[in-house]
Design a protein around this motif. Structure first.
Motif, PDB file in Angstrom:
ATOM      1  N   THR A  62       0.846  -1.189   0.000  1.00 34.40           N
ATOM      2  CA  THR A  62       0.000   0.000   0.000  1.00 34.40           C
ATOM      3  C   THR A  62       0.881   1.239   0.000  1.00 34.40           C
ATOM      4  O   THR A  62       1.729   1.399   0.865  1.00 34.40           O
ATOM      5  CB  THR A  62      -0.890   0.001   1.247  1.00 34.40           C
ATOM      6  N   TYR A  65     -12.164   2.101   7.989  1.00 39.07           N
ATOM      7  CA  TYR A  65     -11.033   2.914   8.442  1.00 39.07           C
ATOM      8  C   TYR A  65     -11.490   3.949   9.474  1.00 39.07           C
ATOM      9  O   TYR A  65     -10.834   4.154  10.507  1.00 39.07           O
ATOM     10  CB  TYR A  65     -10.357   3.596   7.243  1.00 39.07           C
ATOM     11  N   SER A 117      -0.316  17.207   4.219  1.00 40.95           N
ATOM     12  CA  SER A 117      -1.117  16.083   4.679  1.00 40.95           C
ATOM     13  C   SER A 117      -0.230  14.938   5.136  1.00 40.95           C
ATOM     14  O   SER A 117      -0.675  14.007   5.762  1.00 40.95           O
ATOM     15  CB  SER A 117      -2.022  15.615   3.569  1.00 40.95           C
ATOM     16  N   ARG A 155      -1.017  23.234  -3.610  1.00 39.57           N
ATOM     17  CA  ARG A 155      -0.484  23.923  -2.438  1.00 39.57           C
ATOM     18  C   ARG A 155       0.496  25.017  -2.828  1.00 39.57           C
ATOM     19  O   ARG A 155       0.555  26.062  -2.205  1.00 39.57           O
ATOM     20  CB  ARG A 155       0.229  22.908  -1.529  1.00 39.57           C
ATOM     21  N   GLN A 212      -5.033  -6.978   2.695  1.00 38.70           N
ATOM     22  CA  GLN A 212      -5.263  -7.641   3.986  1.00 38.70           C
ATOM     23  C   GLN A 212      -6.082  -8.921   3.792  1.00 38.70           C
ATOM     24  O   GLN A 212      -5.838  -9.942   4.433  1.00 38.70           O
ATOM     25  CB  GLN A 212      -5.985  -6.686   4.946  1.00 38.70           C
ATOM     26  N   VAL A 269       0.085  10.899   8.106  1.00 38.34           N
ATOM     27  CA  VAL A 269       0.390   9.535   7.732  1.00 38.34           C
ATOM     28  C   VAL A 269       1.385   8.957   8.720  1.00 38.34           C
ATOM     29  O   VAL A 269       2.504   9.426   8.831  1.00 38.34           O
ATOM     30  CB  VAL A 269       0.992   9.498   6.315  1.00 38.34           C
ATOM     31  N   LEU A 287      -1.466   0.580   8.286  1.00 35.55           N
ATOM     32  CA  LEU A 287      -2.876   0.915   8.405  1.00 35.55           C
ATOM     33  C   LEU A 287      -3.507  -0.063   9.388  1.00 35.55           C
ATOM     34  O   LEU A 287      -3.051  -1.191   9.540  1.00 35.55           O
ATOM     35  CB  LEU A 287      -3.552   0.779   7.040  1.00 35.55           C
ATOM     36  N   PRO A 288      -4.577   0.368  10.036  1.00 31.43           N
ATOM     37  CA  PRO A 288      -5.261  -0.567  10.934  1.00 31.43           C
ATOM     38  C   PRO A 288      -5.917  -1.691  10.142  1.00 31.43           C
ATOM     39  O   PRO A 288      -6.062  -1.615   8.920  1.00 31.43           O
ATOM     40  CB  PRO A 288      -6.306   0.317  11.614  1.00 31.43           C
ATOM     41  N   ASP A 289      -6.307  -2.707  10.876  1.00 28.97           N
ATOM     42  CA  ASP A 289      -7.037  -3.825  10.272  1.00 28.97           C
ATOM     43  C   ASP A 289      -8.369  -3.314   9.725  1.00 28.97           C
ATOM     44  O   ASP A 289      -9.156  -2.715  10.454  1.00 28.97           O
ATOM     45  CB  ASP A 289      -7.268  -4.883  11.367  1.00 28.97           C
ATOM     46  N   LEU A 290      -8.607  -3.526   8.437  1.00 29.07           N
ATOM     47  CA  LEU A 290      -9.835  -3.038   7.814  1.00 29.07           C
ATOM     48  C   LEU A 290     -10.837  -4.171   7.581  1.00 29.07           C
ATOM     49  O   LEU A 290     -11.886  -3.960   6.975  1.00 29.07           O
ATOM     50  CB  LEU A 290      -9.505  -2.348   6.490  1.00 29.07           C
ATOM     51  N   THR A 298       3.381   3.616   6.783  1.00 29.94           N
ATOM     52  CA  THR A 298       2.444   3.042   5.840  1.00 29.94           C
ATOM     53  C   THR A 298       1.572   2.004   6.524  1.00 29.94           C
ATOM     54  O   THR A 298       0.828   1.293   5.874  1.00 29.94           O
ATOM     55  CB  THR A 298       3.178   2.374   4.662  1.00 29.94           C
ATOM     56  N   GLU A 326      -1.497  10.129  -0.606  1.00 26.72           N
ATOM     57  CA  GLU A 326      -1.014  11.008  -1.688  1.00 26.72           C
ATOM     58  C   GLU A 326       0.162  10.395  -2.447  1.00 26.72           C
ATOM     59  O   GLU A 326       0.949  11.112  -3.069  1.00 26.72           O
ATOM     60  CB  GLU A 326      -0.637  12.411  -1.163  1.00 26.72           C
ATOM     61  N   ASP A 380      -5.727  10.730  13.200  1.00 19.75           N
ATOM     62  CA  ASP A 380      -6.275  10.831  11.841  1.00 19.75           C
ATOM     63  C   ASP A 380      -7.806  10.742  11.844  1.00 19.75           C
ATOM     64  O   ASP A 380      -8.427  10.792  10.782  1.00 19.75           O
ATOM     65  CB  ASP A 380      -5.683   9.715  10.964  1.00 19.75           C
ATOM     66  N   ARG A 409      -7.233  -2.874   1.949  1.00 15.79           N
ATOM     67  CA  ARG A 409      -8.150  -3.879   2.493  1.00 15.79           C
ATOM     68  C   ARG A 409      -8.068  -5.168   1.660  1.00 15.79           C
ATOM     69  O   ARG A 409      -8.099  -6.270   2.195  1.00 15.79           O
ATOM     70  CB  ARG A 409      -9.578  -3.317   2.490  1.00 15.79           C
TER      71      ARG A 409
END
Lengths: 399, 388, 388, 399
Positions: free
Chosen positions: A244, B300, B12, A260, A293, B16, B21-24, B19, A248, B311, A290
């Motif tokens: 992943t 998410y 932004s 920006r 995962q 972050v 990410l939580p369990d989706l 990289t 951005e 976030d 996802r």
């Protein structure tokens, strides 16, 4: 001798890397020797089988192993320059090749000694890939191949090609195909650059004129080419579920950065569009994460087709918004010269280039229309289109 | 009181965290929870009952509401066990919301079990929390339902000694509430029992009568202080509300997609099933893609709420911006592909269209959430137009 | 010089002159004109020649350009006969533009026969006009091609005695111009012959090489005054340019629709013609609806230009906002429905995509024209955001 | 006696009105007598034939005549309350009715003594109108009709209905239909209000239980009902090409007015959407005007289907934008009571009502999907969907 147990956790995998590095200096100078040794140690892709560059581990451990080698400053196998080899040829050989074929091709493929390409699409067989007309006729121990392939990226750099050809024109289209590995250096193989709307020659046409392919380069049974092809293409879609990227991380990043840095280019309508694209990009990033995962949890989902569909649309809308933000400056292009593309060049070129290149995203690797068909049929269980071409001999079909 | 405005960040990238990410995905526990809730609402809240209730005296399904608390114990999921809750998290709450959305169930879950619970949990008002978690008490946070989650907003309710006065229009889930949680102009939060003359609840003819609104007038109503400085807790509660609402919208969208696919397979036109028409199949495929995206962003947002992630404001606005549009579009496609029958009262589609439409406007429209995202992730609005 | 900003009106009703609208059909004379132009470009400018010319030394089709003037006499259509023109109107000019768009012909029609002609006609510069109308002289108005038509814009070119100096980027149709018409900072218009050392034209690698741009530097170039106060004439010329460009975009869109329909009827996939797939047919139907709308607004803009209607600024921005999007969308659909073959250089589709895309940005993007419409018809922008 | 020459110009038509008004006081009090006299003078619709309310003039003169009567303060025939009568029944009677039928029905229709409705759609026959199952069986001089119709607006106020019924179930579906005029006061006709998502009962279900329809109320030949129905529906579409409203004359006007009056409701994203809607509304207005000009010039174009398609989409997007502009206030509705709609009520009600009502625009009078089929086939010449139902006896079709 029994094979050692595969590593079960990232930590175990990293320990194997550390042990390997103790014996092999990653900065020793001979990159090829290092890569060959890594392959022979089963640390090329630990998810591949023993003796074939791997240790039979979970594919979830491939990433940690690559990361550990990278952290040690080890040379890599330039995976971005051999995408079809690593992403499609290797899985196909592992699933359908004989042991001899696997031992012959996998090591030089992984070490980047051999680049691979695919000879699938034809001028008359795009979305309808099973309609290929390229013929392969048996002659002694060889097959003699004649035909024209198209949309072949990397053909000019490749040593080997995955080839699907028609061996029985009297059978219905899906049943008369056979799958081969073709030597791109063989006499009769003619690679001609194919120019695209960007001006570049990213792809090639490949003309096959009495090319002899030994029968021991056949993958799978005679007439079983469609099944092997489907296997290859499935790997193409699974490949989407890779790492992943950060937020951005894609084309939206280029657009957001410009927004920006250039307050003078902002308008109300574009603001809403930029925000919509940001939302859609982040949604697609999370959707892809996802999906990954799910794959790692052993629940392969059909979301890959959906992610590709959404990606194409997003890339096209994002590049169009870039043109809108730039306004009059976007009337200028950088270079129309016919030339081979450079990996990673996309962000460096003009928005006009990205706009034009993105038009291919909804065509290459399965058109968006075909993907919608696939989702409707395979995911939602809706009926397919009536098919007139399933049971008719290929040679009798209208063309 | 004034909910503080979101603080803009310079890029932004600050949001972050690597990289990772939580369990989706949905856990097995969550899938079990889903099954229980679905079994209950399927048995107790068929759409025909939901439809009838939109014109009944009692709009809220108090029986279902009681069963959710008493039988399933899903009203205190995010509350710690030592505060009377189940010690689960907002992830599990979101799964319940998904199922309630799928059934357009007429219960004050979002108001009481999400927003009121969130604000009380944040403040640590244990006594009230226990009542809510058990289902013994139903509470509503007194904000206009259309108010943008977490954004600058000034309450007009004023405290005077132990009383509070003010008018709040279009409040959701307050119709059967026992207790109103009232943010006041000075940043406090007070609780007001509804069973007093000084509280007037006037039913509103609502676009979505499965979540009917009321206008509330407090005229020197007796009030008990919950917290003197509750601004950030109220802001947090509305953001959590927005995050969980996204899962409810996902449930609405999923029902609409499923209903559409089912109808196309059954209904015939010109001697063929509707499903045999490619143009309609492609629209279902596009809808499915949107629903998978709605699922990812809703998960998410729920995960960010569960982890109290920095976030969360981004995740909640992202989820609202996307899931609002997806749910409305799914309901619109469902209606259109049903043809005339989908336009009739005696068909469930309109319940979903109205729920989707009003949910999109609730806690901030998609437009408002996109504008807020622009501030949160530093994609600023244009400079004001120069006048000629 | 400063092009004056459009004057906002209090309500858009002020723009409506009753309910009577001009004739939006094509007259018989216009259809005859169309046939002549189409016959010429079909014979003289097939797409394969257009494609080859995008990489040739001479990008402009000077032979076709000469024939349009000499053989067809369509370069002075809007100019009165006593000024050397044909005494027709901008309606007929728009029909020519439509056909040139349909052929993506590489001629400086928009720059010379539309914008330069419009500004000279407005000022009454008869001598130059005659040359343009006959095709003896080609002229270009020196503005950046991306400049929003008719809007506030300040030239940076300065006069000093009988010379002019300045730099203008991305000028269209100036590659083979004999004369440059230069708006100057003080509101004047001067003419500059290109055959002097003090004029430098640097070719630009252009997104649309069938209408190649140049950057122009004037370094004390000899200049002759055309008019001391030309602001409103220049503004008018760019608005007329935008109005006529809409018809060119219509021609592009029509070609794309026609090519798409033709391809779908020929090409087979899975044993059937592509046209037998309903999802593709529906997309063609939607495209056709858009093209009918583009035709109506382009005709209205041409008619307003012909009548010098007070509604011309609205009509031109309306036409640009709509026709830009329709032409780009038509080219995109044409490419997509051609599949891979449409992505290759040796197929005409990309010529149309590039023409459509650059025309959309020319004389103001659709976004810019919508913003302008907001000012013209009193649909104002939001108030500036309150900062927290 | 030969009929007088029809008027050729608006001025000539207006002179005829002036002459008529000299003999008939438009404010005399008895509106019905005035309307009847106007019909008998051939000034009802001058484009209708002599003796049937008209003078055989061009349809371009109907508007000027109406305008002249309106300017004199004459009573009108409330055309908005008899849309189906005037827009569909009258043209059908003129095209397919016998002289007796025309003389019997046209005058009271035009004078608004009789309101008309249509009994076409059925629960099992929507877009596929030719699938109607309502049966008509010959019995002496009558036909006995049984079935269920739906989506019938004005049925509760109507004296007469256009009815299409199946008279031969053994014939293929398009060939077994016959067209009738049904007396809505006849025994066995049961009109039940059908409630819509707005809460209103704009439409009806009509149950037909052994309803006797005399054979002299049959329009066209037995078995020719589909051809007559097509004629009726063509008039439905032509009706779209009526007078061009002023700029901002439709739903966009409500939205634009709100935007001007409520600066506090403006946001950047909504601004762009409002401007896009304004552009699309004005484009549609000009497209419809161009269509009308084509019709008047004797070049009937197929743009009607396109205009309806675009109108439905525009109305839906405009009402959705209204909700967005109102934000939280749009969470409130005005009235869910089941009630009959009031003509002209649309602009008076809440945006939520307009949003819900607009959902029908892409269904009623031909769904947007059917219109796309029509455009693709009849305008673009693309092939139609394969049809399995054309040549099979209706009674054997799967349902």
């Amino acid at each position: 001798m029994t094979a050692p147990a595969p590593p079960q956790t990232p930590a175990e995998a990293r320990r194997l890397v550390t042990a390997f590095l103790a014996d092999h200096d990653p900065r020793g100078g001979d990159d090829l020797e290092f890569l060959r040794a890594r392959f022979d140690a089963g640390l090329a892709r630990v998810s591949w089988p023993h003796g074939l560059g791997g240790l039979g581990a979970s594919s979830a451990l491939d990433g940690p192993v690559d990361d550990a080698f990278a952290a040690a400053g080890a040379p890599d196998n330039r995976p971005h320059s051999n995408i079809i080899g690593l992403g499609m040829a290797a899985p196909t050989l592992l699933a359908f090749g004989t042991p001899d074929q696997q031992h012959r091709w996998l090591r030089p493929l992984w070490t980047h000694e051999d680049v691979w390409c695919q000879l699938f699409s034809e001028p008359g067989a795009g979305s309808d890939l099973a309609a290929v007309a390229t013929s392969a006729v048996r002659d002694g121990d060889d097959w003699v191949v004649n035909g024209q392939k198209v949309w072949t990226s990397l053909a000019h750099e490749s040593r080997w090609a995955l080839l699907v050809a028609r061996t029985d024109p009297k059978a219905p289209k899906h049943r008369g195909l056979t799958y081969f590995v073709c030597d791109m250096d063989a006499p009769g193989v003619d690679v001609r650059p194919l120019r695209q709307i960007t001006g570049e020659t990213e792809f090639n046409e490949v003309f096959l004129d009495d090319v002899r392919v030994p029968d021991d380069q056949r993958i799978g049974e005679v007439g079983a080419g469609w099944r092997v092809t489907q296997g290859t293409l499935m790997n193409e879609r699974v490949a989407i579920g890779g790492a992943t990227p950060p937020r951005e991380g894609g084309p939206i990043g280029t657009l957001a950065q410009h927004w920006r840095e250039h307050p003078e280019d902002r308008t109300a309508g574009l603001h809403d569009e930029v925000l919509r694209l940001w939302v859609d990009a982040e949604a697609l990033r999370l959707t892809s994460a996802r999906l990954t995962q799910q794959l790692l949890a052993g629940q392969p989902g059909p979301e890959g087709s959906g992610a590709k569909l959404a990606y194409a649309s997003l890339a096209q809308r994002t590049s169009a918004a870039e043109l809108g933000v730039l306004g009059g400056e976007a009337l200028r292009y950088d270079d129309w010269t016919a030339r081979r593309p450079v990996v990673g060049d996309l962000a460096e070129r003009t928005p006009g280039f990205r706009f034009l290149r993105a038009k291919a995203n909804s065509i290459e690797g399965g058109t968006s229309e075909v993907l919608r068909n696939i989702i409707a049929e395979r995911v939602l269980g809706l009926p397919g289109e009536p098919r007139a071409d399933r049971d008719t001999p290929w040679e009798d079909l209208p063309r | 009181m004034s909910l503080t405005a979101e603080t803009p960040t310079t890029t932004s990238q600050d949001h972050v965290e690597g990289t990772s990410l939580p369990d989706l995905l949905y856990s097995d526990v969550e899938e079990d929870l889903r099954s229980s809730v679905r079994a209950l609402v399927t048995a107790r809240s068929p759409w025909s009952d939901v439809l009838a209730r939109t014109e009944a005296e009692e709009r809220v399904d108090v029986d279902l509401w009681a069963r959710l608390g008493r039988d399933l114990g899903v009203l205190g999921l995010p509350v710690a066990e030592d505060r009377g809750g189940a010690g689960a998290s907002w992830r599990e709450v979101a799964v319940v919301a998904e199922e309630l959305g799928r059934a357009v169930a007429a219960v004050p879950f979002l108001g009481s079990a999400v927003m009121a619970t969130a604000v009380l949990d944040r403040i640590g008002a244990t006594d009230l929390l226990e009542g809510l978690a058990e289902g013994a008490v139903t509470a509503a946070l007194l904000i206009p339902f259309g108010q943008l989650a977490g954004n600058t907003w000034r309450s007009t309710c004023t405290r005077d000694g132990d009383t509070v006065s003010g008018t709040v229009r279009s409040v959701a889930d307050a119709r059967v509430a026992d207790v109103l949680l009232v943010p006041t102009q000075d940043g406090a939060l007070v609780q007001v029992a509804v069973d007093q003359e000084q509280v007037t609840r006037t039913p509103v003819v609502s676009l979505d009568e499965t979540r009917p609104l009321v206008d509330i007038v407090l005229d020197r109503a007796a009030a008990e202080l919950v917290a003197a400085d509750a601004s950030s807790a109220v802001e947090h509660a509305t953001v959590v509300g927005a995050a969980v609402l996204a899962s409810e919208q996902l449930g609405v969208a999923e029902w609409c997609l499923q209903a559409t696919v089912g109808y196309l397979q059954d209904r015939r036109q010109f001697g063929r099933t509707l499903a045999s028409y490619q143009a309609l199949r492609h629209r279902c495929a596009d809808l499915w893609v949107q629903v998978t995206q709605a699922r990812a962003v809703a998960r998410y947002a729920a995960a960010c709420a569960a982890e109290d992630s920095p976030d969360l404001p981004v995740a909640a606005s992202l989820a609202q911006a996307l899931c609002s549009d997806v749910a409305v579009h799914a309901a619109e496609e469902c209606l259109q592909l049903h043809g005339g029958i989908g336009f009739t009262w005696e068909n469930p589609v309109h319940l979903y269209l109205k729920r989707a439409t009003s949910s999109a406007l609730a806690l901030g429209s998609p437009h408002a959430h996109r504008s807020k995202l622009g501030r949160l992730v530093n994609l600023p609005a244009p400079l004001p137009e120069e006048l000629p």
